[in-house]
Design a protein around this motif. Structure first.
Motif, PDB file in Angstrom:
ATOM      1  N   HIS A  94      -0.941  -1.612  -0.531  1.00  0.00           N
ATOM      2  CA  HIS A  94       0.353  -1.070  -1.189  1.00  0.00           C
ATOM      3  C   HIS A  94       0.083   0.231  -1.556  1.00  0.00           C
ATOM      4  O   HIS A  94      -0.959   0.689  -1.571  1.00  0.00           O
ATOM      5  N   HIS A  96       2.096   3.340  -4.401  1.00  0.00           N
ATOM      6  CA  HIS A  96       2.661   3.367  -5.759  1.00  0.00           C
ATOM      7  C   HIS A  96       3.933   4.074  -6.068  1.00  0.00           C
ATOM      8  O   HIS A  96       3.904   5.337  -5.676  1.00  0.00           O
ATOM      9  N   HIS A 155      -3.572   1.411  -0.839  1.00  0.00           N
ATOM     10  CA  HIS A 155      -4.925   0.765  -0.843  1.00  0.00           C
ATOM     11  C   HIS A 155      -4.868  -0.753  -1.148  1.00  0.00           C
ATOM     12  O   HIS A 155      -3.792  -1.207  -1.249  1.00  0.00           O
TER      13      HIS A 155
HETATM   14 FE   LIG Z   1      -2.482  -0.481  -6.456  1.00  0.00          FE
END
Ligand SMILES: [Fe+2]
Length: 332
Positions: A94, A96, A155
């Motif tokens: 994912h 952010h 990450h």
């Molecule tokens: Fe994360």
């Protein structure tokens, strides 16, 4: 213990006011000098006493399973200081919508970063992507990582020890940026927090099914149409991981309705085939051992036998045992 986190939050608040630096940089610098001079069981004892004796700040991450559990220890409505307890759940790939930093307080994790290229949008919140691994490293106690917004920091963390505990300082109420959840087969769905209003509509829908099935089905169909596809898919993922207290009957009805709504869409085929492959070829050794978790992860992400052996040997200078090597050799 609460004072330690309140002081840390206040210090970051003051620096954000005075200095021309972003939260990612300031939180990273503050975590570099932040230390907890307690061992794991002392930490748990102190946190237990804090939770019994004091009311907590306004909590974030109430309706999802990010952290088991996540606990907010500072919240000024701009950023929070959270503690995450990781027992078994591996987080997905994912990026952010928020920024900040995190530090490993106890335990260790494998940290992988990825390059993502967007190939096409199926819908505004569902895309086809190409994923390739950029880096892989171990994070041990005391290690800190900066979280920046957007694709450049994508990450995955494989938490190796149970528990692994992380301290995370992060901005909240970030509505400007999207956050993506990437499936390894190239399907990407925008990550959405289910808002309170939508959640209440789903609960009401569950109630209606106890009253009149036909009316309830009409209501649920309309609700699904009205929501974005990513909202529906995020809600579905949470139902499937039992992060929300809905009945099995409702989960099944929702599942069938989702199938009916999306079954003809290309991306939904990718979604289904991702889980079908997972079912067919997924190793779950159900172990708390960091080494077995690494072997499992290596197998599930199609690493070669040599790569899995190298992964093991670089974890705390570990020497693979005969059993480890035999297990790796048994993979076809
Ligand atoms: Fe994360």
């Amino acid at each position: 213990m609460r004072e330690i986190f309140q002081d840390l939050g206040k210090k970051i608040e003051q620096r954000l006011d005075k200095e021309n630096l972003d939260l990612a940089q300031i939180s990273f610098e503050e975590l570099e000098v932040f230390t907890l001079k307690v061992n794991l069981s002392e930490f748990e004892t102190e946190l237990s006493s804090l939770l019994i004796n004091q009311d907590l700040e306004k909590q974030v991450n109430l309706y999802n399973n990010f952290g088991q559990p996540p606990i907010t220890l500072f919240n000024n409505n701009h950023f929070v200081i959270d503690i995450y307890f990781w027992l078994h759940h591996d987080t997905s790939i994912h990026d952010h919508s928020f920024e900040g930093s995190f530090k490993v307080l106890f335990g260790s994790s494998l940290h992988e970063t990825f390059n993502i290229s967007f190939e096409k949008n199926y819908e505004k919140d569902i895309a086809k992507t190409k994923i390739s691994k950029k880096s892989s490293e171990y994070l041990y106690q005391g290690h800190i990582k900066k979280i920046t917004r957007g694709q450049s920091f994508t990450h995955r963390l494989i938490h190796l020890e149970a528990p692994t505990i992380t301290l995370c300082i992060r901005s909240i109420n970030d509505i400007k940026h999207k956050q993506w959840h990437h499936f390894s087969n190239g399907l990407s769905i925008e990550k959405k927090e289910i808002n309170e209003s939508t959640l209440k509509k789903f609960y009401y829908s569950e109630y209606l099914f106890l009253r009149n099935h036909e009316n309830a089905q009409v209501f649920l169909n309309q609700l699904i149409q009205e929501n974005s596809s990513s909202e529906n898919m995020n809600f579905y993922e949470q139902l499937m991981t039992q992060a929300l207290p809905f009945s099995e009957v409702f989960i099944e009805v929702f599942h069938q309705t989702l199938l009916h709504t999306y079954q003809k869409r290309d991306w939904f085929e990718d979604y289904q085939s991702f889980y079908k492959n997972l079912e067919e070829r997924h190793l779950n050794l159900e172990s708390d051992s960091p080494i077995l978790r690494l072997i499992e992860h290596g197998y599930n992400t199609n690493l070669s036998k040599e790569e899995i052996r190298a992964l093991l040997s670089s974890y705390k200078s570990y020497k693979p045992t005969l059993d480890d090597l035999e297990l790796i050799e048994s993979f076809s």
